[in-house]
Design an enzyme around this catalytic site. Structure first.
Site, PDB file in Angstrom:
ATOM      1  N   GLU A  80       0.824  -1.212   0.000  1.00 32.97           N
ATOM      2  CA  GLU A  80       0.000   0.000   0.000  1.00 32.97           C
ATOM      3  C   GLU A  80       0.859   1.263   0.000  1.00 32.97           C
ATOM      4  O   GLU A  80       1.750   1.417   0.840  1.00 32.97           O
ATOM      5  CB  GLU A  80      -0.918  -0.006   1.237  1.00 32.97           C
ATOM      6  CG  GLU A  80      -1.912   1.131   1.263  1.00 32.97           C
ATOM      7  CD  GLU A  80      -2.865   1.059   2.472  1.00 32.97           C
ATOM      8  OE1 GLU A  80      -3.119  -0.052   2.984  1.00 32.97           O
ATOM      9  OE2 GLU A  80      -3.339   2.129   2.881  1.00 32.97           O
ATOM     10  N   LYS A 265      -7.230  -0.449  11.821  1.00 31.82           N
ATOM     11  CA  LYS A 265      -6.635  -0.936  10.569  1.00 31.82           C
ATOM     12  C   LYS A 265      -5.381  -0.118  10.246  1.00 31.82           C
ATOM     13  O   LYS A 265      -4.360  -0.643   9.796  1.00 31.82           O
ATOM     14  CB  LYS A 265      -7.662  -0.848   9.432  1.00 31.82           C
ATOM     15  CG  LYS A 265      -7.251  -1.538   8.145  1.00 31.82           C
ATOM     16  CD  LYS A 265      -6.449  -0.691   7.196  1.00 31.82           C
ATOM     17  CE  LYS A 265      -6.167  -1.425   5.891  1.00 31.82           C
ATOM     18  NZ  LYS A 265      -5.350  -0.640   4.960  1.00 31.82           N
ATOM     19  N   ASP A 281       4.052 -14.401  11.879  1.00 33.17           N
ATOM     20  CA  ASP A 281       2.631 -14.690  11.700  1.00 33.17           C
ATOM     21  C   ASP A 281       1.797 -13.446  12.025  1.00 33.17           C
ATOM     22  O   ASP A 281       1.415 -13.220  13.171  1.00 33.17           O
ATOM     23  CB  ASP A 281       2.267 -15.872  12.624  1.00 33.17           C
ATOM     24  CG  ASP A 281       0.821 -16.309  12.481  1.00 33.17           C
ATOM     25  OD1 ASP A 281       0.037 -15.607  11.801  1.00 33.17           O
ATOM     26  OD2 ASP A 281       0.473 -17.350  13.072  1.00 33.17           O
ATOM     27  N   HIS A 378      -1.159  10.383  -1.054  1.00 37.94           N
ATOM     28  CA  HIS A 378      -1.015   9.327  -2.060  1.00 37.94           C
ATOM     29  C   HIS A 378      -0.582   9.943  -3.379  1.00 37.94           C
ATOM     30  O   HIS A 378       0.312   9.453  -4.049  1.00 37.94           O
ATOM     31  CB  HIS A 378      -2.356   8.607  -2.266  1.00 37.94           C
ATOM     32  CG  HIS A 378      -2.656   7.619  -1.186  1.00 37.94           C
ATOM     33  ND1 HIS A 378      -3.489   6.543  -1.370  1.00 37.94           N
ATOM     34  CD2 HIS A 378      -2.240   7.520   0.078  1.00 37.94           C
ATOM     35  CE1 HIS A 378      -3.562   5.843  -0.251  1.00 37.94           C
ATOM     36  NE2 HIS A 378      -2.816   6.431   0.638  1.00 37.94           N
TER      37      HIS A 378
HETATM   38  C1  MEV Z   1      -5.582   3.339   5.222  1.00 38.45           C
HETATM   39  O1  MEV Z   1      -4.981   2.106   4.880  1.00 38.45           O
HETATM   40  C2  MEV Z   1      -5.573   3.540   6.712  1.00 38.45           C
HETATM   41  C3  MEV Z   1      -6.388   4.725   7.206  1.00 38.45           C
HETATM   42  O2  MEV Z   1      -7.706   4.648   6.683  1.00 38.45           O
HETATM   43  C4  MEV Z   1      -6.431   4.599   8.714  1.00 38.45           C
HETATM   44  C5  MEV Z   1      -7.391   5.558   9.382  1.00 38.45           C
HETATM   45  O3  MEV Z   1      -8.418   5.925   8.779  1.00 38.45           O
HETATM   46  O4  MEV Z   1      -7.092   5.935  10.526  1.00 38.45           O
HETATM   47  C6  MEV Z   1      -5.802   6.034   6.789  1.00 38.45           C
END
Ligand code: MEV
Length: 424
Positions: A80, A265, A281, A378
């Site tokens: 990513e 995430k 792992d 990005h």
């Molecule tokens: C993207 O991979 C992760 C984010 O969405 C995490 C977040 O929203 O805090 C930027």
């Protein structure tokens, strides 16, 4: 060792590897492994089943990390865009106050033994508790090497679960696994104790397996960020405003599992990338992190607050089940090189690095979200890559990228035109 390598992103891949190797004093074997071709399908055949090939990830280095007083260059394998840049940024903002401080609860893993059809589950649980000493002894006979290194089964905790299939006695083994991930050690102990548990309970043992809710193996990291570090040219906001918005973003996650899932995430973006680079792992840590986050209603694994000096105070706590001994790392030369680069001397130190990376990753993600949004980053990174690919000299890369972003024309041909125009 200094993990600040300004301009690393402007170098080409070979130059970058040389910079990192020189800075970290990497061995020739590690450099060769990073350069590639060190692991093919025949090697992979030793790791998994029905292998037909291998798949590559970018292997990147996050800079700027200072953890418990030592600088660390962090290997990250992730597909990513922006993850590695974000982790490096988050780590940079924490540097003026000394970087990250970490602690762990110790490398204690849990194994579970499920006994069903137990006539009097509560009485059986009491009998297990009374025989704790003997059960610990039997468990520890399974792994003399672990005992030699100061680890071993330390506690037995029987529990009675009321399930839709009736009451069950579930016995937990708490095992200090020292520097291993510990899965094999605790699973072996659980299997060895099963006949004993059957005879004590009079029931039938089915599952004997570790729990990924490794809540006795927690890692914590914290850092303090002066508000001015959070300022960015991309938006006209004071550092204090960005700081407060980050605390608001955290409060949002704390009150809303829809947001908390994405928040967490973001944390795992960093942790999984290090786990992948080191061939550990990552599913275990994912499972543990989310189960831990869900214990009192799904919540963020980090916290943010404004401290008495007006700085942003940031913390993370999550189970980290990862080791520096054993596991698949030895089977993969790039993963071994990644561990050489990290240079951690224990599973606890490794857990501290992983927690710090998760916190830096989350902090940088939130900073972007509360200011310019993540798409700008990005696009900037993408534009810089295009500029470099078009042959832009390092001193022009930022300028060309910024021009392409503002013109909404992030293309190789436009980059080539701008190189000519700006070089005149
Ligand atoms: C993207 O991979 C992760 C984010 O969405 C995490 C977040 O929203 O805090 C930027």
């Amino acid at each position: 060792m200094n993990s600040r390598i300004p301009g690393l992103y402007k170098q080409d891949v070979d130059e970058r590897l040389s910079s990192v190797a020189e800075r970290a004093g990497l061995s020739d074997d590690a450099v060769r492994a990073f350069r590639g071709d060190a692991f093919d399908a025949t090697d992979a055949d030793m790791v998994s089943e029905n292998v037909v090939g291998t798949i590559e990830f970018p292997l990147s280095i996050a800079t700027n990390f200072r953890i418990d007083g030592e600088d660390v260059l962090v290997p990250m394998a992730v597909e990513e865009t922006s993850v590695v840049a974000a982790a490096s940024n988050g780590a940079k903002w924490a540097r003026p106050t000394g970087g990250f401080l970490t602690s762990t609860s110790g490398p204690i893993m849990i194994a579970q033994i499920q006994a069903v059809d137990v006539a009097d589950p509560h009485a059986a649980a009491l009998r297990i508790q009374r025989l704790e000493g003997e059960l610990i002894e039997l468990a520890n006979e399974q792994d003399p090497i672990l005992i030699e290194h100061g680890g071993g089964c330390e506690e037995i905790r029987p529990r009675v679960l009321d399930t839709t299939r009736g009451e069950m006695v579930v016995t937990h083994l708490l095992v200090d696994v020292r520097d291993a991930m510990g899965g094999n050690a605790v699973n072996t102990m659980a299997e060895a104790l099963a006949p004993e548990i059957e005879s004590i309970t009079g029931g039938e043992v089915h599952l004997r397996i570790l729990s990924n809710l490794a809540d006795q193996r927690l890692a914590r990291a914290s850092c303090t960020v002066p508000p001015e570090e959070l300022e960015t040219d991309e938006v006209d906001l004071a550092g204090t405003e960005i700081r407060d918005r980050i605390v608001d973003a955290w409060a949002f996650a704390e009150s809303d599992p829809y947001r908390a899932a994405t928040h967490n995430k973001g944390i795992m973006n960093g942790i999984d990338a290090v786990m992948t680079a080191t061939y550990n792992d990552w599913r275990a840590i994912e499972a543990g992190a989310h189960a831990y986050a869900a214990q009192g209603g799904y919540a963020p694994l980090t916290t943010y607050a404004v401290d008495d000096d007006g700085n942003l105070s940031c913390t993370i706590e999550l189970p980290i089940q990862a080791g520096t001994l054993g596991g698949a790392t030895q089977l993969q030369p790039v993963a071994q090189a990644a561990m050489e680069l990290l240079d951690v001397d224990s599973a606890d130190a490794f857990a501290g690095v992983l927690a710090s990376v998760g916190l830096a990753q989350n902090l940088a993600g939130l900073r972007a979200l509360v200011s310019e949004g993540i798409q700008a980053g990005h696009m900037n990174l993408h534009a810089k890559n295009i500029a470099v690919q078009a042959g832009a000299p390092p001193e022009l890369v930022d300028d060309i990228a910024a021009r392409m972003v503002s013109e909404d024309a992030i293309r190789q041909d436009r980059a080539e035109e701008l190189i000519v125009e700006l070089s005149e």
